[in-house]
Write a protein that holds these residues in place. Structure first.
Motif, PDB file in Angstrom:
ATOM      1  N   ALA A 172       0.826  -1.208   0.000  1.00 60.86           N
ATOM      2  CA  ALA A 172       0.000   0.000   0.000  1.00 60.86           C
ATOM      3  C   ALA A 172       0.856   1.252   0.000  1.00 60.86           C
ATOM      4  O   ALA A 172       0.542   2.242  -0.660  1.00 60.86           O
ATOM      5  CB  ALA A 172      -0.937  -0.005   1.212  1.00 60.86           C
ATOM      6  N   VAL A 173       1.960   1.208   0.745  1.00 60.71           N
ATOM      7  CA  VAL A 173       2.863   2.354   0.781  1.00 60.71           C
ATOM      8  C   VAL A 173       3.473   2.599  -0.595  1.00 60.71           C
ATOM      9  O   VAL A 173       3.555   3.723  -1.064  1.00 60.71           O
ATOM     10  CB  VAL A 173       3.975   2.142   1.828  1.00 60.71           C
ATOM     11  CG1 VAL A 173       5.049   3.211   1.681  1.00 60.71           C
ATOM     12  CG2 VAL A 173       3.389   2.204   3.228  1.00 60.71           C
ATOM     13  N   LEU A 174       3.918   1.524  -1.264  1.00 61.00           N
ATOM     14  CA  LEU A 174       4.501   1.675  -2.591  1.00 61.00           C
ATOM     15  C   LEU A 174       3.479   2.205  -3.581  1.00 61.00           C
ATOM     16  O   LEU A 174       3.803   3.035  -4.433  1.00 61.00           O
ATOM     17  CB  LEU A 174       5.046   0.322  -3.081  1.00 61.00           C
ATOM     18  CG  LEU A 174       6.269  -0.220  -2.357  1.00 61.00           C
ATOM     19  CD1 LEU A 174       6.703  -1.542  -2.990  1.00 61.00           C
ATOM     20  CD2 LEU A 174       7.413   0.776  -2.399  1.00 61.00           C
ATOM     21  N   ALA A 175       2.248   1.748  -3.462  1.00 57.83           N
ATOM     22  CA  ALA A 175       1.211   2.222  -4.366  1.00 57.83           C
ATOM     23  C   ALA A 175       0.946   3.706  -4.166  1.00 57.83           C
ATOM     24  O   ALA A 175       0.802   4.468  -5.124  1.00 57.83           O
ATOM     25  CB  ALA A 175      -0.073   1.417  -4.150  1.00 57.83           C
ATOM     26  N   SER A 176       0.878   4.124  -2.900  1.00 60.85           N
ATOM     27  CA  SER A 176       0.643   5.538  -2.634  1.00 60.85           C
ATOM     28  C   SER A 176       1.830   6.380  -3.026  1.00 60.85           C
ATOM     29  O   SER A 176       1.682   7.546  -3.398  1.00 60.85           O
ATOM     30  CB  SER A 176       0.335   5.741  -1.142  1.00 60.85           C
ATOM     31  OG  SER A 176       1.426   5.370  -0.338  1.00 60.85           O
ATOM     32  N   ALA A 177       3.033   5.791  -2.960  1.00 64.20           N
ATOM     33  CA  ALA A 177       4.235   6.544  -3.318  1.00 64.20           C
ATOM     34  C   ALA A 177       4.238   6.922  -4.784  1.00 64.20           C
ATOM     35  O   ALA A 177       4.813   7.944  -5.171  1.00 64.20           O
ATOM     36  CB  ALA A 177       5.480   5.725  -2.987  1.00 64.20           C
ATOM     37  N   SER A 178       3.607   6.106  -5.634  1.00 63.56           N
ATOM     38  CA  SER A 178       3.608   6.388  -7.062  1.00 63.56           C
ATOM     39  C   SER A 178       2.929   7.710  -7.370  1.00 63.56           C
ATOM     40  O   SER A 178       3.174   8.320  -8.406  1.00 63.56           O
ATOM     41  CB  SER A 178       2.905   5.256  -7.817  1.00 63.56           C
ATOM     42  OG  SER A 178       1.542   5.156  -7.419  1.00 63.56           O
ATOM     43  N   VAL A 195      10.506   6.458  -4.220  1.00 66.89           N
ATOM     44  CA  VAL A 195      10.226   7.715  -4.921  1.00 66.89           C
ATOM     45  C   VAL A 195      11.481   8.229  -5.610  1.00 66.89           C
ATOM     46  O   VAL A 195      11.458   8.639  -6.778  1.00 66.89           O
ATOM     47  CB  VAL A 195       9.672   8.768  -3.940  1.00 66.89           C
ATOM     48  CG1 VAL A 195       9.550  10.125  -4.627  1.00 66.89           C
ATOM     49  CG2 VAL A 195       8.311   8.332  -3.406  1.00 66.89           C
ATOM     50  N   ILE A 196      12.602   8.223  -4.875  1.00 66.24           N
ATOM     51  CA  ILE A 196      13.851   8.728  -5.439  1.00 66.24           C
ATOM     52  C   ILE A 196      14.287   7.892  -6.635  1.00 66.24           C
ATOM     53  O   ILE A 196      14.750   8.430  -7.651  1.00 66.24           O
ATOM     54  CB  ILE A 196      14.953   8.747  -4.360  1.00 66.24           C
ATOM     55  CG1 ILE A 196      14.638   9.825  -3.323  1.00 66.24           C
ATOM     56  CG2 ILE A 196      16.319   9.001  -4.976  1.00 66.24           C
ATOM     57  CD1 ILE A 196      15.572   9.814  -2.119  1.00 66.24           C
ATOM     58  N   SER A 197      14.152   6.569  -6.556  1.00 69.25           N
ATOM     59  CA  SER A 197      14.565   5.713  -7.666  1.00 69.25           C
ATOM     60  C   SER A 197      13.767   6.007  -8.926  1.00 69.25           C
ATOM     61  O   SER A 197      14.308   5.928 -10.040  1.00 69.25           O
ATOM     62  CB  SER A 197      14.399   4.235  -7.275  1.00 69.25           C
ATOM     63  OG  SER A 197      13.020   3.881  -7.164  1.00 69.25           O
ATOM     64  N   GLN A 198      12.498   6.371  -8.778  1.00 67.82           N
ATOM     65  CA  GLN A 198      11.682   6.714  -9.930  1.00 67.82           C
ATOM     66  C   GLN A 198      12.094   8.055 -10.538  1.00 67.82           C
ATOM     67  O   GLN A 198      12.086   8.235 -11.760  1.00 67.82           O
ATOM     68  CB  GLN A 198      10.199   6.744  -9.531  1.00 67.82           C
ATOM     69  CG  GLN A 198       9.651   5.415  -9.046  1.00 67.82           C
ATOM     70  CD  GLN A 198       9.830   4.306 -10.062  1.00 67.82           C
ATOM     71  OE1 GLN A 198       9.351   4.411 -11.187  1.00 67.82           O
ATOM     72  NE2 GLN A 198      10.525   3.245  -9.681  1.00 67.82           N
ATOM     73  N   VAL A 210      15.158   9.409 -10.299  1.00 67.59           N
ATOM     74  CA  VAL A 210      16.493   9.234 -10.881  1.00 67.59           C
ATOM     75  C   VAL A 210      16.408   8.619 -12.271  1.00 67.59           C
ATOM     76  O   VAL A 210      17.229   8.925 -13.148  1.00 67.59           O
ATOM     77  CB  VAL A 210      17.355   8.345  -9.954  1.00 67.59           C
ATOM     78  CG1 VAL A 210      18.655   7.929 -10.636  1.00 67.59           C
ATOM     79  CG2 VAL A 210      17.665   9.087  -8.660  1.00 67.59           C
ATOM     80  N   ALA A 211      15.430   7.780 -12.518  1.00 70.28           N
ATOM     81  CA  ALA A 211      15.299   7.089 -13.800  1.00 70.28           C
ATOM     82  C   ALA A 211      14.771   7.989 -14.912  1.00 70.28           C
ATOM     83  O   ALA A 211      14.802   7.593 -16.087  1.00 70.28           O
ATOM     84  CB  ALA A 211      14.386   5.871 -13.636  1.00 70.28           C
ATOM     85  N   LYS A 212      14.309   9.189 -14.596  1.00 68.82           N
ATOM     86  CA  LYS A 212      13.741  10.070 -15.601  1.00 68.82           C
ATOM     87  C   LYS A 212      14.829  10.706 -16.469  1.00 68.82           C
ATOM     88  O   LYS A 212      15.905  11.038 -15.980  1.00 68.82           O
ATOM     89  CB  LYS A 212      12.901  11.166 -14.939  1.00 68.82           C
ATOM     90  CG  LYS A 212      11.714  10.652 -14.131  1.00 68.82           C
ATOM     91  CD  LYS A 212      10.726   9.920 -15.006  1.00 68.82           C
ATOM     92  CE  LYS A 212       9.571   9.362 -14.197  1.00 68.82           C
ATOM     93  NZ  LYS A 212       8.617   8.617 -15.045  1.00 68.82           N
ATOM     94  N   PRO A 213      14.563  10.886 -17.781  1.00 72.41           N
ATOM     95  CA  PRO A 213      15.536  11.547 -18.663  1.00 72.41           C
ATOM     96  C   PRO A 213      15.819  12.976 -18.197  1.00 72.41           C
ATOM     97  O   PRO A 213      14.923  13.677 -17.729  1.00 72.41           O
ATOM     98  CB  PRO A 213      14.822  11.551 -20.021  1.00 72.41           C
ATOM     99  CG  PRO A 213      13.818  10.438 -19.930  1.00 72.41           C
ATOM    100  CD  PRO A 213      13.373  10.420 -18.493  1.00 72.41           C
ATOM    101  N   GLY A 214      17.065  13.400 -18.316  1.00 71.36           N
ATOM    102  CA  GLY A 214      17.428  14.753 -17.944  1.00 71.36           C
ATOM    103  C   GLY A 214      17.725  14.947 -16.482  1.00 71.36           C
ATOM    104  O   GLY A 214      17.954  16.071 -16.046  1.00 71.36           O
ATOM    105  N   TYR A 215      17.738  13.852 -15.716  1.00 70.46           N
ATOM    106  CA  TYR A 215      17.976  13.972 -14.276  1.00 70.46           C
ATOM    107  C   TYR A 215      19.433  14.333 -13.991  1.00 70.46           C
ATOM    108  O   TYR A 215      20.361  13.786 -14.600  1.00 70.46           O
ATOM    109  CB  TYR A 215      17.626  12.665 -13.574  1.00 70.46           C
ATOM    110  CG  TYR A 215      18.035  12.634 -12.122  1.00 70.46           C
ATOM    111  CD1 TYR A 215      17.316  13.342 -11.172  1.00 70.46           C
ATOM    112  CD2 TYR A 215      19.154  11.911 -11.712  1.00 70.46           C
ATOM    113  CE1 TYR A 215      17.694  13.329  -9.837  1.00 70.46           C
ATOM    114  CE2 TYR A 215      19.537  11.889 -10.386  1.00 70.46           C
ATOM    115  CZ  TYR A 215      18.809  12.607  -9.456  1.00 70.46           C
ATOM    116  OH  TYR A 215      19.195  12.591  -8.137  1.00 70.46           O
ATOM    117  N   ILE A 216      19.639  15.277 -13.073  1.00 69.17           N
ATOM    118  CA  ILE A 216      20.965  15.684 -12.630  1.00 69.17           C
ATOM    119  C   ILE A 216      21.193  15.090 -11.247  1.00 69.17           C
ATOM    120  O   ILE A 216      20.338  15.223 -10.372  1.00 69.17           O
ATOM    121  CB  ILE A 216      21.084  17.217 -12.573  1.00 69.17           C
ATOM    122  CG1 ILE A 216      20.893  17.807 -13.974  1.00 69.17           C
ATOM    123  CG2 ILE A 216      22.442  17.642 -12.013  1.00 69.17           C
ATOM    124  CD1 ILE A 216      20.866  19.316 -13.993  1.00 69.17           C
TER     125      ILE A 216
END
Length: 212
Positions: free
Chosen positions: A9-15, A134-137, A139-145
């Motif tokens: 449930a926590v992971l789902a809400s984190a999205s 949340v952070i791992s998601q 970081v995976a985005k294009p253009g992330y610094i």
């Protein structure tokens, strides 16, 4: 089983907190960033953080890897530095004040963590897992610094020989490195002195040749 359901449930809400589009940073600034700013493409010796008195210091040769690996190392360094800065503040606060509860745990931070009930430890682990997800998601985005979770680099100007963003990064790296050494020293001296508070250690001369 209840723990698994709760964690799911926590992971789902984190999205809900994860950006759904490419990471583009904050729109408050019209400054155009070069594409190379999204990845470490410069020589490792020229990266932010290679500063006096040591300058470029890499005796283990970690910088010889590809740019992606350097980005991961910088990400880890910033994360550890930020965690250490919070740890130093929390450690000293726990020794002297208890703003979140009215007693019940030891004022010795190292001992206090062993006194937290299992339910409390579970909540701590769940919260850490939530943040990491949340952070791992992001970081995976294009253009992330590396280290810039909210697009803060767009708030700084690129004008001058050194951009404001580079100056900000350098200050954070210095403070984070100092904090990593600081929390290591606090925990080490806590064990060596049997839990004596840090401020008391200073007043009694622990750092200047033993307890007086």
């Amino acid at each position: 089983m209840k723990s698994v359901i709760a964690f799911s449930a926590v992971l789902a809400s984190a999205s809900a907190f994860v950006p759904s589009a490419s990471f583009v940073g904050s729109p408050v600034s019209s400054v155009t960033r070069p594409a190379s700013s999204t990845a470490v493409s410069m020589a490792a010796s020229d990266m932010v953080g290679a500063s006096a008195p040591l300058g470029f210091f890499d005796p283990m040769g970690f910088s010889k890897g590809p740019a992606e690996r350097l980005n991961a190392y910088r990400e880890a360094e910033l994360k550890h530095g930020r965690t250490a800065m919070l740890a130093v503040v929390g450690f000293l606060t726990q020794e002297n004040w208890h703003p979140l509860y009215n007693g019940g745990l030891s004022s010795n931070p190292v001992k206090a963590i062993t006194e937290v009930p299992p339910e409390g430890l579970f909540q701590i682990v769940m919260f850490i897992g939530f943040l990491e997800y949340v952070i791992s998601q992001i970081v995976a985005k294009p253009g992330y610094i590396p280290g810039d979770y909210v697009g803060a680099n767009d708030l700084f100007s690129e004008e001058g020989p050194h951009s404001q963003w580079e100056t900000y990064q350098l200050k954070e790296l210095h403070n984070g490195r100092a904090a990593m050494m600081g929390i290591t020293g606090l925990v080490t001296h806590n064990f060596l002195t049997g839990g004596m508070p840090a401020f008391e250690q200073i007043s009694r001369g622990v750092y200047s040749g033993g307890i007086h």
